[in-house]
Design a protein around this motif. Sequence first.
Motif, PDB file in Angstrom:
ATOM      1  N   SER A  28      71.921  33.318  21.946  1.00 47.45           N
ATOM      2  CA  SER A  28      72.922  32.838  22.978  1.00 47.45           C
ATOM      3  C   SER A  28      73.786  34.094  23.367  1.00 47.45           C
ATOM      4  O   SER A  28      74.214  34.224  24.657  1.00 47.45           O
ATOM      5  CB  SER A  28      73.829  31.778  22.414  1.00 47.45           C
ATOM      6  OG  SER A  28      74.366  32.414  21.093  1.00 47.45           O
ATOM      7  N   ILE A  29      74.210  34.943  22.336  1.00 50.75           N
ATOM      8  CA  ILE A  29      75.004  36.220  22.903  1.00 50.75           C
ATOM      9  C   ILE A  29      74.016  37.239  23.411  1.00 50.75           C
ATOM     10  O   ILE A  29      74.447  37.813  24.326  1.00 50.75           O
ATOM     11  CB  ILE A  29      75.843  36.570  21.790  1.00 50.75           C
ATOM     12  CG1 ILE A  29      76.781  35.408  21.236  1.00 50.75           C
ATOM     13  CG2 ILE A  29      76.674  37.627  22.090  1.00 50.75           C
ATOM     14  CD1 ILE A  29      77.506  35.639  19.947  1.00 50.75           C
ATOM     15  N   THR A  32      72.810  36.572  26.928  1.00 48.50           N
ATOM     16  CA  THR A  32      73.832  36.664  27.695  1.00 48.50           C
ATOM     17  C   THR A  32      74.435  38.106  28.158  1.00 48.50           C
ATOM     18  O   THR A  32      74.528  38.557  29.420  1.00 48.50           O
ATOM     19  CB  THR A  32      74.989  35.825  27.315  1.00 48.50           C
ATOM     20  OG1 THR A  32      74.966  34.616  27.145  1.00 48.50           O
ATOM     21  CG2 THR A  32      76.271  36.034  28.388  1.00 48.50           C
ATOM     22  N   MET A  69      73.554  35.387  33.307  1.00 48.96           N
ATOM     23  CA  MET A  69      74.367  35.226  31.929  1.00 48.96           C
ATOM     24  C   MET A  69      74.148  33.788  31.672  1.00 48.96           C
ATOM     25  O   MET A  69      73.922  33.340  30.314  1.00 48.96           O
ATOM     26  CB  MET A  69      75.842  35.573  32.308  1.00 48.96           C
ATOM     27  CG  MET A  69      75.851  37.286  32.342  1.00 48.96           C
ATOM     28  SD  MET A  69      77.480  37.794  32.795  1.00 48.96           S
ATOM     29  CE  MET A  69      78.183  37.274  31.275  1.00 48.96           C
ATOM     30  N   GLY A  70      74.464  32.926  32.580  1.00 56.47           N
ATOM     31  CA  GLY A  70      74.399  31.566  32.142  1.00 56.47           C
ATOM     32  C   GLY A  70      73.071  30.890  31.613  1.00 56.47           C
ATOM     33  O   GLY A  70      72.906  29.998  30.974  1.00 56.47           O
ATOM     34  N   TYR A  73      71.882  31.982  28.435  1.00 63.83           N
ATOM     35  CA  TYR A  73      72.937  31.452  27.279  1.00 63.83           C
ATOM     36  C   TYR A  73      72.046  30.204  26.596  1.00 63.83           C
ATOM     37  O   TYR A  73      71.830  29.126  27.505  1.00 63.83           O
ATOM     38  CB  TYR A  73      74.313  30.976  27.683  1.00 63.83           C
ATOM     39  CG  TYR A  73      75.128  30.520  26.798  1.00 63.83           C
ATOM     40  CD1 TYR A  73      75.857  31.106  25.701  1.00 63.83           C
ATOM     41  CD2 TYR A  73      75.193  29.027  26.533  1.00 63.83           C
ATOM     42  CE1 TYR A  73      76.449  30.436  24.749  1.00 63.83           C
ATOM     43  CE2 TYR A  73      75.893  28.424  25.514  1.00 63.83           C
ATOM     44  CZ  TYR A  73      76.482  29.144  24.650  1.00 63.83           C
ATOM     45  OH  TYR A  73      77.317  28.708  23.568  1.00 63.83           O
ATOM     46  N   GLU A  74      72.143  30.182  25.362  1.00 58.61           N
ATOM     47  CA  GLU A  74      71.176  29.060  24.701  1.00 58.61           C
ATOM     48  C   GLU A  74      71.978  28.904  23.434  1.00 58.61           C
ATOM     49  O   GLU A  74      71.984  29.946  22.534  1.00 58.61           O
ATOM     50  CB  GLU A  74      69.814  29.541  24.538  1.00 58.61           C
ATOM     51  CG  GLU A  74      68.988  28.444  23.922  1.00 58.61           C
ATOM     52  CD  GLU A  74      67.634  28.928  23.601  1.00 58.61           C
ATOM     53  OE1 GLU A  74      66.932  28.360  22.652  1.00 58.61           O
ATOM     54  OE2 GLU A  74      67.072  29.684  24.286  1.00 58.61           O
ATOM     55  N   GLN A 208      72.299  25.425  32.675  1.00 56.05           N
ATOM     56  CA  GLN A 208      71.149  26.166  33.198  1.00 56.05           C
ATOM     57  C   GLN A 208      70.843  25.755  34.595  1.00 56.05           C
ATOM     58  O   GLN A 208      70.599  26.991  35.426  1.00 56.05           O
ATOM     59  CB  GLN A 208      70.145  26.142  32.112  1.00 56.05           C
ATOM     60  CG  GLN A 208      70.301  26.934  30.757  1.00 56.05           C
ATOM     61  CD  GLN A 208      69.433  26.682  29.679  1.00 56.05           C
ATOM     62  OE1 GLN A 208      68.664  25.830  29.697  1.00 56.05           O
ATOM     63  NE2 GLN A 208      68.889  27.871  29.026  1.00 56.05           N
TER      64      GLN A 208
END
Length: 226
Positions: A28-29, A32, A69-70, A73-74, A208
């Motif tokens: 997730s980080i 991004t 970036m969005g 993101y997970e 997303q």
Amino acid sequence: MFFALLSGLLGGTSSILYFESVAGGPISIVGTVSATYPAWTAVIARLFLAEHLSPLQYVGVVVVILGCMGVAYEPSDKSDAGEKTTNRLWFLQANLAAAGWGVSGVVTDHAYELPNASEANLVLFAFLGGVLTLGPYGLLRSRGRKFSQREFTRGALPMAMFTVGNLLLTFAFRHGDATLVQTLSSPYPAITLVFAFIILKERPTFLQWVCIVLILVGMVLCPGVA
């Protein structure tokens, strides 16, 4: 040839740093942070290549970066994220990967501006730079593992597509500003999401989908008016 080789070395090293950061930190980080590499290209190209974009084009660049970036993101599993965040080396690796990819694009663009720049030399030496970095990394990572024909076959197709994509990206730098080329090539996570939605029946999150729309809007604004 020197700058082409440097670009390949930077790109290959950045890929290694990304692989290591994914293994060490929450996706997730990592996803991004690593998706911000067009921002590095925009800043460095403005300083060293004196690229001048219109205000609307800069808006498009920012929108695409935010969208990437969005999309990247997970939300990761809390227990997994807790284990991985104990060592913060992965965060530095992800940032260095983004910076390396950004600088690599500027170096490629600069190589094309030199007198008698040869596209063939650029491709050849950029490829050589990738071999000199990712080659040893792959060999070191595979030590002690038995060769599997099935794994090799399954890995060959995506790597072939990756190589073709990088080849087309190298050609694109001849005709476009480094900032715009890097930005327009960065939304590959959105393509991955669409592929996963159609083929793998995965369902992207609402965030997303919103970011995919942002990317599409940004990509319309980026090229600007010729």
